[in-house]
Design a protein around this motif. Structure first.
Motif, PDB file in Angstrom:
ATOM      1  N   THR A 219       0.828  -1.202   0.000  1.00  0.00           N
ATOM      2  CA  THR A 219       0.000   0.000   0.000  1.00  0.00           C
ATOM      3  C   THR A 219       0.859   1.247   0.000  1.00  0.00           C
ATOM      4  O   THR A 219       0.637   2.195  -0.750  1.00  0.00           O
ATOM      5  CB  THR A 219      -0.903   0.015   1.241  1.00  0.00           C
ATOM      6  OG1 THR A 219      -1.398  -1.301   1.442  1.00  0.00           O
ATOM      7  CG2 THR A 219      -2.041   0.975   1.070  1.00  0.00           C
ATOM      8  N   VAL A 227       0.561   8.720  -5.931  1.00  0.00           N
ATOM      9  CA  VAL A 227       0.018  10.020  -5.553  1.00  0.00           C
ATOM     10  C   VAL A 227       1.052  11.104  -5.828  1.00  0.00           C
ATOM     11  O   VAL A 227       2.143  11.079  -5.261  1.00  0.00           O
ATOM     12  CB  VAL A 227      -0.370  10.018  -4.065  1.00  0.00           C
ATOM     13  CG1 VAL A 227      -0.970  11.346  -3.684  1.00  0.00           C
ATOM     14  CG2 VAL A 227      -1.351   8.897  -3.800  1.00  0.00           C
ATOM     15  N   GLY A 229       1.289  14.228  -5.066  1.00  0.00           N
ATOM     16  CA  GLY A 229       1.643  15.157  -4.011  1.00  0.00           C
ATOM     17  C   GLY A 229       2.673  14.607  -3.047  1.00  0.00           C
ATOM     18  O   GLY A 229       3.363  15.353  -2.372  1.00  0.00           O
ATOM     19  N   LEU A 230       2.778  13.282  -2.993  1.00  0.00           N
ATOM     20  CA  LEU A 230       3.689  12.700  -2.022  1.00  0.00           C
ATOM     21  C   LEU A 230       5.140  12.925  -2.394  1.00  0.00           C
ATOM     22  O   LEU A 230       6.035  12.752  -1.581  1.00  0.00           O
ATOM     23  CB  LEU A 230       3.424  11.199  -1.886  1.00  0.00           C
ATOM     24  CG  LEU A 230       2.150  10.844  -1.137  1.00  0.00           C
ATOM     25  CD1 LEU A 230       1.984   9.358  -1.080  1.00  0.00           C
ATOM     26  CD2 LEU A 230       2.192  11.420   0.251  1.00  0.00           C
ATOM     27  N   THR A 232       6.479  15.667  -3.126  1.00  0.00           N
ATOM     28  CA  THR A 232       6.982  16.971  -2.700  1.00  0.00           C
ATOM     29  C   THR A 232       7.513  16.863  -1.280  1.00  0.00           C
ATOM     30  O   THR A 232       7.424  15.811  -0.644  1.00  0.00           O
ATOM     31  CB  THR A 232       5.852  18.004  -2.722  1.00  0.00           C
ATOM     32  OG1 THR A 232       4.869  17.548  -1.803  1.00  0.00           O
ATOM     33  CG2 THR A 232       5.257  18.115  -4.103  1.00  0.00           C
ATOM     34  N   GLN A 234       6.450  18.335   1.450  1.00  0.00           N
ATOM     35  CA  GLN A 234       5.421  18.113   2.464  1.00  0.00           C
ATOM     36  C   GLN A 234       4.912  16.689   2.406  1.00  0.00           C
ATOM     37  O   GLN A 234       4.528  16.103   3.416  1.00  0.00           O
ATOM     38  CB  GLN A 234       4.269  19.091   2.248  1.00  0.00           C
ATOM     39  CG  GLN A 234       3.446  19.287   3.503  1.00  0.00           C
ATOM     40  CD  GLN A 234       2.171  20.027   3.193  1.00  0.00           C
ATOM     41  OE1 GLN A 234       2.058  20.692   2.165  1.00  0.00           O
ATOM     42  NE2 GLN A 234       1.206  19.899   4.065  1.00  0.00           N
ATOM     43  N   GLY A 235       4.936  16.150   1.194  1.00  0.00           N
ATOM     44  CA  GLY A 235       4.527  14.763   1.027  1.00  0.00           C
ATOM     45  C   GLY A 235       5.401  13.836   1.842  1.00  0.00           C
ATOM     46  O   GLY A 235       4.934  12.848   2.406  1.00  0.00           O
ATOM     47  N   ILE A 238       4.228  13.551   5.138  1.00  0.00           N
ATOM     48  CA  ILE A 238       3.045  12.714   5.256  1.00  0.00           C
ATOM     49  C   ILE A 238       3.439  11.250   5.341  1.00  0.00           C
ATOM     50  O   ILE A 238       2.901  10.497   6.148  1.00  0.00           O
ATOM     51  CB  ILE A 238       2.098  12.992   4.073  1.00  0.00           C
ATOM     52  CG1 ILE A 238       1.469  14.355   4.292  1.00  0.00           C
ATOM     53  CG2 ILE A 238       1.048  11.924   3.955  1.00  0.00           C
ATOM     54  CD1 ILE A 238       0.835  14.921   3.095  1.00  0.00           C
ATOM     55  N   LYS A 241       4.529  10.547   8.662  1.00  0.00           N
ATOM     56  CA  LYS A 241       3.429  10.399   9.600  1.00  0.00           C
ATOM     57  C   LYS A 241       2.939   8.957   9.613  1.00  0.00           C
ATOM     58  O   LYS A 241       2.777   8.353  10.674  1.00  0.00           O
ATOM     59  CB  LYS A 241       2.307  11.328   9.170  1.00  0.00           C
ATOM     60  CG  LYS A 241       1.298  11.575  10.236  1.00  0.00           C
ATOM     61  CD  LYS A 241       0.308  12.574   9.739  1.00  0.00           C
ATOM     62  CE  LYS A 241      -0.091  13.548  10.808  1.00  0.00           C
ATOM     63  NZ  LYS A 241      -0.816  14.678  10.278  1.00  0.00           N
ATOM     64  N   ILE A 242       2.745   8.422   8.408  1.00  0.00           N
ATOM     65  CA  ILE A 242       2.240   7.053   8.328  1.00  0.00           C
ATOM     66  C   ILE A 242       3.248   6.097   8.957  1.00  0.00           C
ATOM     67  O   ILE A 242       2.906   5.257   9.791  1.00  0.00           O
ATOM     68  CB  ILE A 242       1.964   6.655   6.873  1.00  0.00           C
ATOM     69  CG1 ILE A 242       0.902   7.571   6.286  1.00  0.00           C
ATOM     70  CG2 ILE A 242       1.521   5.212   6.783  1.00  0.00           C
ATOM     71  CD1 ILE A 242       0.672   7.354   4.831  1.00  0.00           C
ATOM     72  N   THR A 245       3.481   6.394  12.638  1.00  0.00           N
ATOM     73  CA  THR A 245       2.324   5.779  13.283  1.00  0.00           C
ATOM     74  C   THR A 245       2.485   4.280  13.335  1.00  0.00           C
ATOM     75  O   THR A 245       2.244   3.645  14.364  1.00  0.00           O
ATOM     76  CB  THR A 245       1.041   6.108  12.511  1.00  0.00           C
ATOM     77  OG1 THR A 245       1.011   7.489  12.259  1.00  0.00           O
ATOM     78  CG2 THR A 245      -0.161   5.688  13.299  1.00  0.00           C
ATOM     79  N   LEU A 246       2.912   3.731  12.198  1.00  0.00           N
ATOM     80  CA  LEU A 246       3.081   2.281  12.163  1.00  0.00           C
ATOM     81  C   LEU A 246       4.090   1.819  13.199  1.00  0.00           C
ATOM     82  O   LEU A 246       3.875   0.848  13.921  1.00  0.00           O
ATOM     83  CB  LEU A 246       3.531   1.844  10.764  1.00  0.00           C
ATOM     84  CG  LEU A 246       2.446   1.826   9.710  1.00  0.00           C
ATOM     85  CD1 LEU A 246       3.009   1.431   8.370  1.00  0.00           C
ATOM     86  CD2 LEU A 246       1.353   0.847  10.118  1.00  0.00           C
ATOM     87  N   VAL A 249       2.581   2.028  16.565  1.00  0.00           N
ATOM     88  CA  VAL A 249       1.668   0.917  16.820  1.00  0.00           C
ATOM     89  C   VAL A 249       2.451  -0.367  17.074  1.00  0.00           C
ATOM     90  O   VAL A 249       2.141  -1.130  17.995  1.00  0.00           O
ATOM     91  CB  VAL A 249       0.705   0.742  15.626  1.00  0.00           C
ATOM     92  CG1 VAL A 249      -0.088  -0.543  15.775  1.00  0.00           C
ATOM     93  CG2 VAL A 249      -0.229   1.917  15.535  1.00  0.00           C
ATOM     94  N   GLY A 698     -19.453  11.086   2.283  1.00  0.00           N
ATOM     95  CA  GLY A 698     -19.334  11.024   0.830  1.00  0.00           C
ATOM     96  C   GLY A 698     -20.702  10.960   0.177  1.00  0.00           C
ATOM     97  O   GLY A 698     -20.970  11.665  -0.812  1.00  0.00           O
TER      98      GLY A 698
END
Lengths: 948, 314
Positions: A219, A227, A229-230, A232, A234-235, A238, A241-242, A245-246, A249, A698
């Motif tokens: 994934t 994607v 934007g990723l 860049t 800032q991407g 992001i 961040k993921i 987080t992983l 966890v 949505g």
């Protein structure tokens, strides 16, 4: 469904059995690659988290990915190479490569400059220590290599010193050497390290363990690649961040697993090592107790003297990497030990401990100043003392049979802990206690305990101490005292006495025999298995729900501490909120509304038809399409009449429940029945079902677009208004399209008339009811179309025709209906899926028999299928009711309760979180709960019976 | 339908009945089209420019100036744009992944204990746990928010000191607050679902394993877990969709913190700013729905299973 699933699982298992113990190298090699890959990923991720590595592209994902690749490749190689020597060399080289990369990529600032003496001595010590261990286990070489690596790490990082001889080039080597030693160790231990991943049960076609790793990685890769934007800067954040987080966890899960396994191991000791068990569990209780006391800053930090505090502080400073290494290493050891023992092998705990120790040390090295700094002295000191004292007591008790010496030990241990607590309590918290209340409490507690035990028919002895202890605690500290004899000295006694009694309580039970110990071991299992779930549920559900109940009895905003009784509920039912719950002002309009004017005659028509038809068959009332259809339509119209004239939040909610439940169940049932005989059933159903996968938000956005209404002079962009206005144009126009539609309408009317005539001739009522319904609607429509016109148009002041779009969202009361349509759109799929499954389960022979008797399809549906699936319809209805009662997102997103469309859940949210009216919000939540409760209880019962 | 057409008689009558006989199928496909039009329309619109969307409905897509465009998606997915929902996409993952994994692990143990370990009060405790399904999550929201923003404290009436039971971990407004909440709310349902499945496993498997000297942990790890993969998958899918699509909990716990809010909130905000970003809504909604739809279409079988039992949740 459940049974077939079990079968497949068993089949795959037996297939794995057939393949025998010699598992194919390919599978285990990839398993080993995955295991090493995950290890590498975590290791590099931690290194990177600590900002130790320079990143060439600035992405957080880079180093973990490299680590996973390198270590995965190493794991694969270690498993594939059959020749021992080749494998050992491979291990050393692979370790060296990884070490080189880490060493050269460590930021200069962090590269250690070190002294040779501690380095060499630590290496030697480690090697020797582990050689002894390894000798006992017959893998001395591997263990020696491992020990040397560990020792080297400690020497290199643990005792860094400013040394003129040290250079940063050596630092790279300092990393390389131990890594290659680790590689050698891994190569030597090939089977052990791969064992966990080599579990045959998982080597079926579906390998969840592999997918747990591969899935997120894939994934992530897709996300990064696709994607735009990723890519860049800032991407990159992001992705960070993921990944973080992983990692978070993973660490949390590992820590919880460590704790869980630790508790498991602890109770496992009970059967064979009672003494150890007692010492550990007593120590744990002591630790937790004093941690709570100390963590709440009730106890004074040790030593009023500065030197002592300084000494302790300095120990914590330099030992923080070491402490972290020991603690996390121990957790790793426990996990490895547990896995190893359940895999029937040993040796996993050592690498697990090593990885834990390494991670801990690295964490400690970079976070030294955060970890130390008073934490130890203020928080950890007393818990450790408490754990030690209690542990010693437990240890002695675990081996002492004599009851008098047991009592002595327990009492003295309790006294020590009690005195510590009593004297170390901060003065301001030290209670002033009168001896009278203390003794009264003690006696009352003891008496109550004796009474309870007598009532249960059990000997009073150990429990008496517990009762007395609790009684003394309450009596001594709690009872208000005006006694002039009260003093802080008695306060100390009041604190210490419960400890002593608790110690006696623990000591008064006799040393258990083997059966008793086994019972402790066995009984603990259920609570260990249940523990995490129950505590989670208690903290996030049960206690908050009870608290909400309490809050609903208290006031709003600044009065949140004032008890107001049922006032909040009174406000809701007495219409004293911003939004009225009930609004009966317009009840008179009920009798003049169009809905009633059409509905009542229809109702009468249905009744008359039913009675007339019943005459021919001898029934009092015949329920068939001809009588049921008008009655059904009339009921819906009348309900709508009621709900559109009586308004208010709660009534609106009821309207939602009625409409959505009826509509989605009916349409879902219709689709399920219609689709049952269509060849491309699957696709038709998938389209109806798809909205279930889309979020309510949505869906709201999708429908907002449909309901859009624009200025009359502009073309409409919402589908409904475009159709409506277009229809208006068409019906008032005079061109060819209008003519064609008119002809078409009349043709349709003629067709229906022909059908009805034939039905009258053949006396076959089949299909008459829908034909009549459609016919009646068509007649009305044709009249409007040819005559005054239908659709969104009106005549302007100059006699010209102006578009007249409908304000679907703003026009009360029917705007609520348009919101309900959204939920119907979503819920129909659910009803369809479940009802479709039920229809398919109706035995085929019933239907065949009916068909042979000449029953038509619609007769079969109404007389055979529907009665059979009625219980399932019940489940669908109740489930939908619950969903609708709680409807929130749709209203929130589209109107937020404006335009007279408020519902309970949204009102609750607004009151509680927008207006800070916590009391009212809590009361609304409780009302919601109570209104859902009976339906849910029924539903859960049904579901347990059905066991989906 | 044959039964009717036989009675119909003559040629014209037959033809009429044949037309009428195909009405049910026609109705079905009509409904399918009606059900798909909303989604389809928004999908088409998401590929049209701002002006095109403002001036004409989506059915005019072929007469648009400049034709279809990817600009909306680019704006929504480019992190530098102010309307980007990219960060919220990351947040959604940061919420949905732990909120899916953690309840599975916890609930599997509990379900096993309820199913196959004998202990006092098992029946009672299980019923209590399952009946928590009846608690709508609104009931727990206010106290949970207080817990996350201040910890849990206990003021004993006889001491002047407030005892801290759970310290303030600074969870307020974080994604951890959201997934912790989801975990708690997901547990009763997870236990219910897994328990139903685990009890239905054949009993002799357990008995023979126990005769071989296996303890509970071994049985759980080596037998129950591998056999339960389908139901675990069903729960995982259901829980993933639930947490990904959730709005209420996310809005309560992190609605005001742009750094932690998931896609549902980002899109709702996009919809709420007075039509300025109306043209981005389609693209945003489809990016938001992309992952659920992928899960839905690829794992429909499991999803249906989860749904059959799971619709009572929340």
């Amino acid at each position: 469904m459940g049974e077939t699933l079990i079968e497949t699982a068993e089949q795959s298992k037996s297939r794995a059995d057939l393949e025998g113990p010699d598992d194919p190298v390919g599978v285990s090699a990839s398993a080993s690659a995955i295991a090493f890959g995950v290890g590498g990923l975590l290791f590099f991720a931690v290194l990177d988290q600590l900002d130790l590595l320079r990143s060439p592209i600035g992405s957080f994902a880079f180093w973990p990915a490299i680590g996973a690749l390198l270590c995965g490749a190493a794991g694969y190689g270690l498993r594939v190479l059959a020749n021992d020597r080749q494998r050992h060399i491979f291990g050393v080289v692979a370790g060296a490569v990884i070490g080189l990369i880490i060493g050269s990529m460590v930021f200069r600032a962090y590269r250690p400059v070190f002294d040779w003496v501690p380095l060499l001595s630590a290496t030697l010590a480690g090697a020797l220590l582990f050689a002894i261990f390894g000798g006992a286990r017959r893998n001395a070489v591997a263990m020696t290599a491992f020990g040397a690596a560990l020792g080297w790490f400690f020497g290199a990082f643990g005792f860094s010193a400013t040394n003129p001889r040290g250079s940063q080039l050596w630092a790279i080597i300092a990393v390389m050497v131990p890594m290659s030693l680790l590689g050698l160790w891994a190569a030597w231990n090939r089977r052990d390290t791969a064992l966990f991943w080599n579990d045959r049960a998982t080597e079926s076609t579906f390998n969840p363990k592999a997918w747990i790793v591969v899935g997120p990685a894939l994934t992530l890769a897709v996300a990064v690649g696709l994607v735009p934007g990723l890519q860049t800067e800032q991407g990159v954040d992001i992705i960070d961040k993921i990944v973080s987080t992983l990692i978070g966890v993973a660490i949390a899960v590992a820590a919880s697993a460590g704790l869980w396994v630790g508790v498991n191991l602890l109770f496992k000791q009970a059967t064979e090592h009672w003494r150890r068990f007692q010492a550990l569990s007593f120590g744990l209780v002591g630790f937790v107790l004093f941690f709570i006391l100390s963590g709440n800053r009730l106890l004074r930090a040790p030593g009023g003297r500065k030197e002592l505090a300084d000494a302790i502080e300095s120990i914590t400073n330099w030992s923080s990497p070491l402490t972290m290494a020991i603690v996390i290493g121990f957790v790793g050891f426990l996990i490895g030990r547990a896995i190893g023992s359940y895999q029937g092998s040993r040796g996993i705990e050592i690498p697990a401990a090593a990885v834990g120790a390494l991670l801990g040390m690295l964490l400690g090295l970079t976070r030294t100043d955060e970890v130390a700094g008073g934490f130890f002295t203020t928080i950890l000191f007393w818990p450790i003392i408490g754990a030690a004292v209690a542990g010693v007591v437990g240890w002695i008790l675990g081996g002492t049979e004599n009851s008098q010496s047991r009592l002595l030990v327990g009492g003295v241990g309790g006294l020590v802990l009690g005195l510590i607590t009593g004297f170390q309590l901060f003065r301001e918290y030290r209670p002033e206690v009168s001896p009278v209340s203390l003794i009264v409490g003690l006696v009352v507690g003891a008496v109550v305990a004796v009474a309870v035990m007598a009532a249960r028919g059990k000997p009073p002895l150990p429990t008496v101490f517990l009762g007395a202890s609790v009684g003394a605690l309450i009596g001594g500290v709690a009872l208000p005292d005006a006694d002039p004899r009260a003093s802080q000295l008695w306060g100390v006694v009041a604190v210490a006495l419960p400890f002593v009694l608790a110690g006696l309580w623990a000591a008064a039970r006799p040393l258990p025999g083997l059966t008793g110990r086994t019972a402790v071991d066995q009984k603990s299992r259920s609570w260990i298995f249940l523990g995490p779930a129950l505590s989670f549920i208690a903290i996030t559900l049960v206690i908050p729900a009870l608290r909400t109940l309490l809050l609903s009895l208290f006031g709003n905003k600044e009065e949140s501490e004032t008890f107001v009784g049922l006032e909040n509920y009174g406000e809701i039912f007495g219409n004293r909120l911003n939004e009225e719950s009930f609004n009966f002002e317009r009840w008179r309009e009920l009798f003049s509304s169009q809905l009633v004017l059409i509905g009542v005659p229809l109702l009468l028509l249905g009744a008359v038809l039913g009675i007339l038809l019943g005459r021919s068959t001898g029934e009092r009332f015949r329920t068939g399409g001809l009588s049921a259809t008008p009655i059904g339509i009339a009921m819906v119209l009348l309900m709508f009449a009621v709900f559109t004239t009586l308004r208010g939040t709660i009534i609106n909610n009821l309207w939602w429940v009625f409409t959505v439940t009826v509509a989605s169940t009916a349409i879902g049932l219709a689709i399920a029945a219609l689709a049952d005989r269509v060849r491309s059933e699957k696709y038709a159903k998938a389209f109806i079902f798809m909205p279930m996968a889309i979020s309510f938000v949505g869906a709201s956005i999708i429908w907002r677009a449909i309901y859009q209404a624009r200025n009359v002079n502009k073309p409409q962009t919402g589908v409904l208004n475009a159709l409506w206005v277009g229809l208006g144009r068409l019906s008032t126009g005079s061109g060819l399209p209008t003519l064609l539609v008119t002809i078409g309408l009349f043709a349709l009317l003629a067709l229906i008339a022909a059908f009805l005539l034939r039905a009258l001739q053949t006396r076959n009522t089949n299909g008459v009811a829908p034909a009549l319904t459609v016919g009646a609607l068509l007649v009305w429509f044709t009249y409007r179309f040819v005559g005054p016109g239908v659709g969104g148009q009106r005549i302007g002041p100059n006699g010209d025709i102006i578009a007249d779009p409908v304000l679907f969202v703003q026009q009360s009361p029917f705007n609520s209906f348009w919101l309900m349509v959204i939920l119907i759109w979503i819920q129909t799929g659910f009803a369809m899926v479940i009802l479709s499954a039920a229809i398919k389960a109706v035995p085929g022979e019933f239907i065949e028999a009916a068909r042979v008797d000449g029953a038509s399809d619609s007769q079969i549906f109404w007389r055979i299928t529907l009665p059979q699936i009625l219980p399932t319809v019940g489940v669908v209805v109740t489930t939908t009711i619950v969903v609708v009662m709680k409807v929130f997102d749709i209203v929130k997103v589209i109107t937020n309760g404006q335009f007279d469309s408020q519902v309970l859940a949204n009102q609750m949210f607004n009151e509680a979180f927008s207006f800070a009216n916590q009391g009212t919000g809590a009361a609304l939540a409780i009302i919601l709960f109570i209104s859902v409760l009976p339906v849910m209880v029924y539903n859960i019962r049904q579901m347990q019976k059905a066991e989906f | 339908m044959t039964a009717i057409s036989n009675k119909g008689g003559g040629g014209v009558g037959k033809a009429i009945y044949r037309v009428l006989g195909s009405i049910p199928t026609g109705v079905l496909w009509f409904l399918v089209i009606v059900w798909s039009i909303p989604t389809f329309g928004l999908a088409v619109n998401s590929f049209r420019g701002r002006d095109a969307q403002r001036n004409a409905g989506w059915w005019n897509v072929f007469s648009d100036e400049g034709g279809p465009t990817l600009n909306n998606y680019e704006e929504v997915l480019t992190s530098s744009s102010t309307n980007s929902i990219l960060e919220s996409l990351a947040n959604s993952f940061a919420i949905a992944i732990p909120a899916t994994i953690i309840p599975i692990a916890i609930a599997a143990f509990a379900a096993y204990a309820f199913a196959w370990i004998d202990f006092k009060g098992r029946e009672w405790l299980f019923i209590a746990t399952v009946s928590l399904l009846a608690v709508p999550l609104q009931v727990a929201l206010i106290p949970l928010l207080q817990l996350y923003s201040g910890g849990a404290h206990l003021t004993l009436p006889w001491i002047d000191k407030t005892l801290t039971l759970i310290p303030d971990f600074g969870l307020a407004g974080s994604s951890a607050a959201i997934w912790l909440t989801h975990t708690g709310f997901g547990l009763p349902f997870a236990i219910f679902l897994l328990h139903n499945y685990i009890t239905s496993l054949p009993k002799d498997v357990f008995e023979s394993a126990r005769l071989d000297g296996a303890d509970h942990f071994t049985i759980f790890w080596r037998i129950v877990l591998p056999l339960s993969v389908p139901v675990l998958a069903a729960f995982a899918i259901f829980q993933f969709l639930w947490t990904w699509n959730d709005f209420l909990i996310a809005n309560t716990m992190a609605g005001s913190n742009p750094e932690a809010r998931p896609t549902t909130i980002a899109i709702a905000n996009l919809a709420g700013d007075y039509g300025r970003n109306e043209h981005l809504l389609g693209a945003g909604a489809f990016v938001q729905a992309f992952f659920p739809l992928v899960v839905f279409f690829s794992l429909q079988r499991y999803f249906v299973r989860g749904l059959l039992a799971g619709s009572v949740k929340g």
